[in-house]
Scaffold this motif. Structure first.
Motif, PDB file in Angstrom:
ATOM      1  N   GLY A  32     -13.298  92.300 -42.942  1.00  0.00           N
ATOM      2  CA  GLY A  32     -13.185  90.785 -43.051  1.00  0.00           C
ATOM      3  C   GLY A  32     -14.662  90.299 -43.312  1.00  0.00           C
ATOM      4  N   PHE A  33     -15.786  90.564 -42.585  1.00  0.00           N
ATOM      5  CA  PHE A  33     -17.116  89.961 -43.287  1.00  0.00           C
ATOM      6  C   PHE A  33     -17.329  90.109 -44.744  1.00  0.00           C
ATOM      7  N   THR A  34     -16.835  91.350 -45.333  1.00  0.00           N
ATOM      8  CA  THR A  34     -17.082  91.669 -46.802  1.00  0.00           C
ATOM      9  C   THR A  34     -16.034  90.647 -47.577  1.00  0.00           C
ATOM     10  N   GLN A  35     -14.849  90.569 -46.998  1.00  0.00           N
ATOM     11  CA  GLN A  35     -13.846  89.472 -47.585  1.00  0.00           C
ATOM     12  C   GLN A  35     -14.453  88.232 -47.651  1.00  0.00           C
ATOM     13  N   PHE A  36     -14.625  87.777 -46.559  1.00  0.00           N
ATOM     14  CA  PHE A  36     -15.154  86.309 -46.513  1.00  0.00           C
ATOM     15  C   PHE A  36     -16.483  86.058 -47.098  1.00  0.00           C
ATOM     16  N   ALA A  37     -17.360  86.927 -47.472  1.00  0.00           N
ATOM     17  CA  ALA A  37     -18.732  86.977 -48.388  1.00  0.00           C
ATOM     18  C   ALA A  37     -17.989  86.631 -49.718  1.00  0.00           C
ATOM     19  N   ASP A  38     -17.155  87.446 -50.057  1.00  0.00           N
ATOM     20  CA  ASP A  38     -16.656  87.007 -51.545  1.00  0.00           C
ATOM     21  C   ASP A  38     -16.086  85.753 -51.647  1.00  0.00           C
ATOM     22  N   VAL A  39     -15.358  85.336 -50.670  1.00  0.00           N
ATOM     23  CA  VAL A  39     -14.678  84.048 -50.688  1.00  0.00           C
ATOM     24  C   VAL A  39     -15.738  82.811 -50.703  1.00  0.00           C
ATOM     25  N   LEU A  40     -16.781  83.181 -49.851  1.00  0.00           N
ATOM     26  CA  LEU A  40     -17.845  82.104 -49.951  1.00  0.00           C
ATOM     27  C   LEU A  40     -18.681  82.177 -51.466  1.00  0.00           C
ATOM     28  N   ASN A  98     -16.091  80.073 -54.690  1.00  0.00           N
ATOM     29  CA  ASN A  98     -15.835  78.821 -54.981  1.00  0.00           C
ATOM     30  C   ASN A  98     -16.670  78.046 -54.271  1.00  0.00           C
ATOM     31  N   ASN A  99     -18.021  78.354 -54.289  1.00  0.00           N
ATOM     32  CA  ASN A  99     -18.896  77.561 -53.578  1.00  0.00           C
ATOM     33  C   ASN A  99     -19.526  76.083 -54.282  1.00  0.00           C
ATOM     34  N   ASP A 100     -18.822  75.897 -55.416  1.00  0.00           N
ATOM     35  CA  ASP A 100     -19.111  74.689 -56.176  1.00  0.00           C
ATOM     36  C   ASP A 100     -17.921  73.595 -55.972  1.00  0.00           C
ATOM     37  N   ASN A 101     -17.027  74.151 -55.320  1.00  0.00           N
ATOM     38  CA  ASN A 101     -15.793  73.149 -55.178  1.00  0.00           C
ATOM     39  C   ASN A 101     -15.065  73.129 -53.722  1.00  0.00           C
ATOM     40  N   ILE A 102     -15.716  72.191 -52.912  1.00  0.00           N
ATOM     41  CA  ILE A 102     -15.314  72.233 -51.562  1.00  0.00           C
ATOM     42  C   ILE A 102     -13.791  72.172 -51.146  1.00  0.00           C
ATOM     43  N   GLN A 103     -13.172  71.728 -51.629  1.00  0.00           N
ATOM     44  CA  GLN A 103     -11.591  71.763 -51.625  1.00  0.00           C
ATOM     45  C   GLN A 103     -11.048  73.252 -51.870  1.00  0.00           C
ATOM     46  N   ALA A 104     -11.381  74.051 -53.109  1.00  0.00           N
ATOM     47  CA  ALA A 104     -10.904  75.067 -53.403  1.00  0.00           C
ATOM     48  C   ALA A 104     -11.517  76.151 -52.332  1.00  0.00           C
ATOM     49  N   LEU A 105     -12.766  75.886 -52.012  1.00  0.00           N
ATOM     50  CA  LEU A 105     -13.489  76.734 -50.956  1.00  0.00           C
ATOM     51  C   LEU A 105     -12.651  76.677 -49.720  1.00  0.00           C
ATOM     52  N   CYS A 106     -12.453  75.638 -49.004  1.00  0.00           N
ATOM     53  CA  CYS A 106     -11.895  75.372 -47.847  1.00  0.00           C
ATOM     54  C   CYS A 106     -10.343  76.039 -47.731  1.00  0.00           C
ATOM     55  N   LEU A 107      -9.532  75.590 -48.994  1.00  0.00           N
ATOM     56  CA  LEU A 107      -8.328  76.283 -49.070  1.00  0.00           C
ATOM     57  C   LEU A 107      -8.386  77.638 -49.157  1.00  0.00           C
ATOM     58  N   ASP A 108      -9.490  78.352 -49.671  1.00  0.00           N
ATOM     59  CA  ASP A 108      -9.484  79.899 -49.869  1.00  0.00           C
ATOM     60  C   ASP A 108      -9.744  80.406 -48.563  1.00  0.00           C
ATOM     61  N   ILE A 109     -10.664  79.728 -47.869  1.00  0.00           N
ATOM     62  CA  ILE A 109     -11.090  80.334 -46.406  1.00  0.00           C
ATOM     63  C   ILE A 109     -10.052  80.196 -45.542  1.00  0.00           C
ATOM     64  N   ILE A 110      -9.075  78.893 -45.502  1.00  0.00           N
ATOM     65  CA  ILE A 110      -8.262  78.697 -44.658  1.00  0.00           C
ATOM     66  C   ILE A 110      -6.803  79.913 -44.812  1.00  0.00           C
ATOM     67  N   THR A 111      -6.525  80.165 -45.845  1.00  0.00           N
ATOM     68  CA  THR A 111      -5.808  80.936 -46.483  1.00  0.00           C
ATOM     69  C   THR A 111      -5.784  82.363 -46.041  1.00  0.00           C
ATOM     70  N   ASN A 112      -7.235  82.666 -46.433  1.00  0.00           N
ATOM     71  CA  ASN A 112      -7.667  83.989 -45.834  1.00  0.00           C
ATOM     72  C   ASN A 112      -7.579  84.449 -44.542  1.00  0.00           C
ATOM     73  N   LEU A 113      -8.154  83.212 -43.806  1.00  0.00           N
ATOM     74  CA  LEU A 113      -8.345  83.397 -42.232  1.00  0.00           C
ATOM     75  C   LEU A 113      -6.950  83.532 -41.562  1.00  0.00           C
ATOM     76  N   VAL A 114      -5.970  82.725 -42.248  1.00  0.00           N
ATOM     77  CA  VAL A 114      -4.738  82.828 -41.476  1.00  0.00           C
ATOM     78  C   VAL A 114      -3.961  84.131 -41.598  1.00  0.00           C
ATOM     79  N   LYS A 115      -4.229  84.617 -42.798  1.00  0.00           N
ATOM     80  CA  LYS A 115      -3.597  86.167 -43.160  1.00  0.00           C
ATOM     81  C   LYS A 115      -4.490  87.076 -42.494  1.00  0.00           C
ATOM     82  N   LYS A 116      -5.779  86.976 -42.239  1.00  0.00           N
ATOM     83  CA  LYS A 116      -6.458  87.970 -41.540  1.00  0.00           C
ATOM     84  C   LYS A 116      -6.112  88.070 -40.018  1.00  0.00           C
TER      85      LYS A 116
END
Length: 156
Positions: free
Chosen positions: A14-22, A25-43
């Protein structure tokens, strides 16, 4: 021992997965937030989740700001919603203000409903986690599930 190793493996993956997510998309806050919440809900096998970020020009005076939903995800799809919560208002605002995790296993009937094609029902568990960097709280993540989040999920 095998169960402990399995838990450690789940956390490490999980930590590796979220390090990749971070990183992605670290230049687009909306894309980053969507990616984080999508992966978190699934995880965490949650049913839905949202990320709320502090909107305030003065980070030292968080009490004058509000939390705005930046991204929301439910039932394998992005949800487009607008929602604002005042600091200290409701469970989200309290979690932000106190900078503390709220793990609610007895969800009030009027708090939130999870809706699907089969109808709607109250979730069994709401998990609200403040997003902190150093000593500053920048927002909160809210997750809702029909299943109870175990200690490992809360720790993650």
């Amino acid at each position: 021992v095998a169960q402990k190793e399995q838990k450690e493996k789940w956390l490490t993956e999980g930590f590796t997965q979220f390090a990749d997510v971070l990183r992605k998309n670290n230049d687009n806050i909306q894309a980053l937030c969507l990616d984080i919440i999508t992966n978190l809900v699934k995880k965490l096998n949650a049913n839905q989740g949202g990320i709320f970020l502090l909107k305030n020009d003065d980070i030292q005076s968080a009490d004058s700001g509000y939390l705005e939903m930046e991204a929301c995800y439910a039932y394998d799809r992005q949800k487009i919603m607008k929602k604002q919560v005042k600091i200290g208002e409701g469970l989200l605002g309290q979690s932000f203000q106190e900078a503390d995790i709220l793990n609610i296993r007895e969800v009030p009937d009027d708090y939130i409903h999870i809706t699907s094609g089969l109808g709607e029902a109250n979730p069994s568990n709401i998990l609200i986690v403040p997003l902190k960097t150093n000593e500053n709280t920048l927002g909160v993540i809210e997750l809702a599930s029909f299943e109870i989040f175990d200690d490992l999920s809360v720790e993650f």
